[in-house]
Design a protein around this motif. Sequence first.
Motif, PDB file in Angstrom:
ATOM      1  N   GLY A 283      53.744   0.295  -3.245  1.00  0.00           N
ATOM      2  CA  GLY A 283      53.193   0.758  -4.807  1.00  0.00           C
ATOM      3  C   GLY A 283      54.095   0.738  -5.901  1.00  0.00           C
ATOM      4  N   GLY A 284      54.649  -0.968  -5.816  1.00  0.00           N
ATOM      5  CA  GLY A 284      55.408  -1.619  -7.111  1.00  0.00           C
ATOM      6  C   GLY A 284      56.393  -2.102  -6.505  1.00  0.00           C
ATOM      7  N   ARG A 285      57.410  -1.362  -5.868  1.00  0.00           N
ATOM      8  CA  ARG A 285      58.694  -0.899  -5.806  1.00  0.00           C
ATOM      9  C   ARG A 285      59.216  -2.689  -4.958  1.00  0.00           C
ATOM     10  NH1 ARG A 285      62.269   3.949  -4.055  1.00  0.00           N
ATOM     11  NH2 ARG A 285      63.606   2.490  -4.683  1.00  0.00           N
ATOM     12  N   THR A 286      58.320  -3.239  -4.402  1.00  0.00           N
ATOM     13  CA  THR A 286      58.773  -4.445  -3.615  1.00  0.00           C
ATOM     14  C   THR A 286      58.076  -5.475  -4.192  1.00  0.00           C
ATOM     15  OG1 THR A 286      56.923  -4.515  -2.287  1.00  0.00           O
ATOM     16  CG2 THR A 286      58.285  -3.405  -1.165  1.00  0.00           C
ATOM     17  N   GLY A 287      57.720  -5.517  -5.799  1.00  0.00           N
ATOM     18  CA  GLY A 287      56.815  -6.112  -6.241  1.00  0.00           C
ATOM     19  C   GLY A 287      57.172  -8.032  -6.761  1.00  0.00           C
ATOM     20  N   THR A 288      56.496  -8.319  -7.009  1.00  0.00           N
ATOM     21  CA  THR A 288      56.612 -10.389  -6.754  1.00  0.00           C
ATOM     22  C   THR A 288      57.846 -10.647  -6.881  1.00  0.00           C
ATOM     23  OG1 THR A 288      54.299  -9.983  -7.459  1.00  0.00           O
ATOM     24  CG2 THR A 288      55.513 -12.290  -7.363  1.00  0.00           C
ATOM     25  N   GLY A 289      58.137 -11.495  -5.714  1.00  0.00           N
ATOM     26  CA  GLY A 289      59.614 -11.871  -5.537  1.00  0.00           C
ATOM     27  C   GLY A 289      60.385 -11.289  -5.434  1.00  0.00           C
ATOM     28  N   ARG A 290      60.712 -10.029  -4.950  1.00  0.00           N
ATOM     29  CA  ARG A 290      61.067  -8.821  -4.931  1.00  0.00           C
ATOM     30  C   ARG A 290      62.201  -9.129  -3.059  1.00  0.00           C
ATOM     31  NH1 ARG A 290      62.965  -2.768  -6.814  1.00  0.00           N
ATOM     32  NH2 ARG A 290      64.158  -3.864  -7.957  1.00  0.00           N
ATOM     33  N   THR A 291      63.710  -9.285  -3.091  1.00  0.00           N
ATOM     34  CA  THR A 291      64.322  -9.668  -1.743  1.00  0.00           C
ATOM     35  C   THR A 291      65.004  -8.544  -1.558  1.00  0.00           C
ATOM     36  OG1 THR A 291      65.201 -11.242  -2.835  1.00  0.00           O
ATOM     37  CG2 THR A 291      63.843 -11.280  -1.144  1.00  0.00           C
ATOM     38  N   VAL A 292      66.071  -8.028  -0.907  1.00  0.00           N
ATOM     39  CA  VAL A 292      66.371  -7.352  -0.813  1.00  0.00           C
ATOM     40  C   VAL A 292      67.407  -7.281   0.586  1.00  0.00           C
ATOM     41  CG1 VAL A 292      65.745  -4.970  -0.276  1.00  0.00           C
ATOM     42  CG2 VAL A 292      68.450  -5.071  -0.937  1.00  0.00           C
TER      43      VAL A 292
END
Length: 370
Positions: free
Chosen positions: A338-347
């Motif tokens: 629902g958006g928290r992992t958005g495009t290009g997000r890594t952790v």
Amino acid sequence: MDVDTPIPDPHPDHAAATGDAVLEISGLNVDYGTGEQAVRAVSEVNLTLRRGEVLGLAGESGSGKSTLAYGLTRLLPPPGVVADGKVLYRPGDGSEPIDVLALSPAGLRDFRWAQTSIVFQAAMNALNPVDKISTQLTDVLKAHKPELSRTERAERARELLGLVGIPADRLDSYPHQLSGGMRQRVMIGMALALEPRIVIMDEPTTALDVVMQRQILGVFSRLRKRLDFSVIFITHDLSLLVEFADRIAIMYGGRIVEEAPAAQIYRDPLHPYSDGLLHSFPALRGPRRELAGIPGSPPDPRSLPSGCSFHPRCPKAFDPCSREIPVLGVPDDPQQQGGRTGTGRTVACWLHPAASSQPPTAAQFDSTLT
């Protein structure tokens, strides 16, 4: 900036204009020393810088930010060495990518300043104290554009000072005759002398007061939009990056622990270290609140903790954190949809394990909530 106050996406017009990759860093490892005595200061860094983009690199002192910058440009002083990895520069003219780490000394000399330049954090140390500003600006042009006449070089030096808002009569000044802000502007002008496609800013506002910081960043933002170059902005001040960067990569213990668009990092940091950095500066609006800060100190690279190197300081650490190094990747967590992992997000965090790693068991995760 108040971390409790919603903000719009940083300069969305610019973020939408970013394009193809101009610099690709993959598997970069940087050591100090060789053999058994080598100390790894940067470990397995993968980053991509795109055309027209501002990529922020944040973390405490000693996290490896500047070492990464000097490693990818091959400016590391001994005993620093690039142990492994690739740094590919894409000229954007249809030609093949350039492997920066494989360049000959002559090729490297042509690459620096012409394609990639650096604005160093201490302008008084970076500028030669016994040469006039005019000499230092024209020396860059003489070295890289020998076809220019003396008159043309002098005219270009005047243009460069005009770009950064310094009167041309300051060309005859020595560095000590300029204020800290003016010296930093001279460094920016020098970095743009050959119109490079990439500019690396290594904590350029560290020694300046907050008013001068904003003036310098304002000048640089206008120049970036006008000249269309990409930026790697290195700082320990995450509040600056939230305003200035398109994307932010957080470093800790020589590794990237989170990377995401600036607005996502600001509103919803996933890694506890990112959250700690955000709450380490005071709010400018709203009720007074106690600064949370981050307990403890950054780890010694000679003896990093086992598992996640942040776990001794992490308020949310649980069993896997001390045993296994989390993989940097897109979080494979249904709660993050629902958006928290958005495009290009890594952790890289066991609270949000990547799809390519073995996630902790439900019992292990529940132990962090008790």
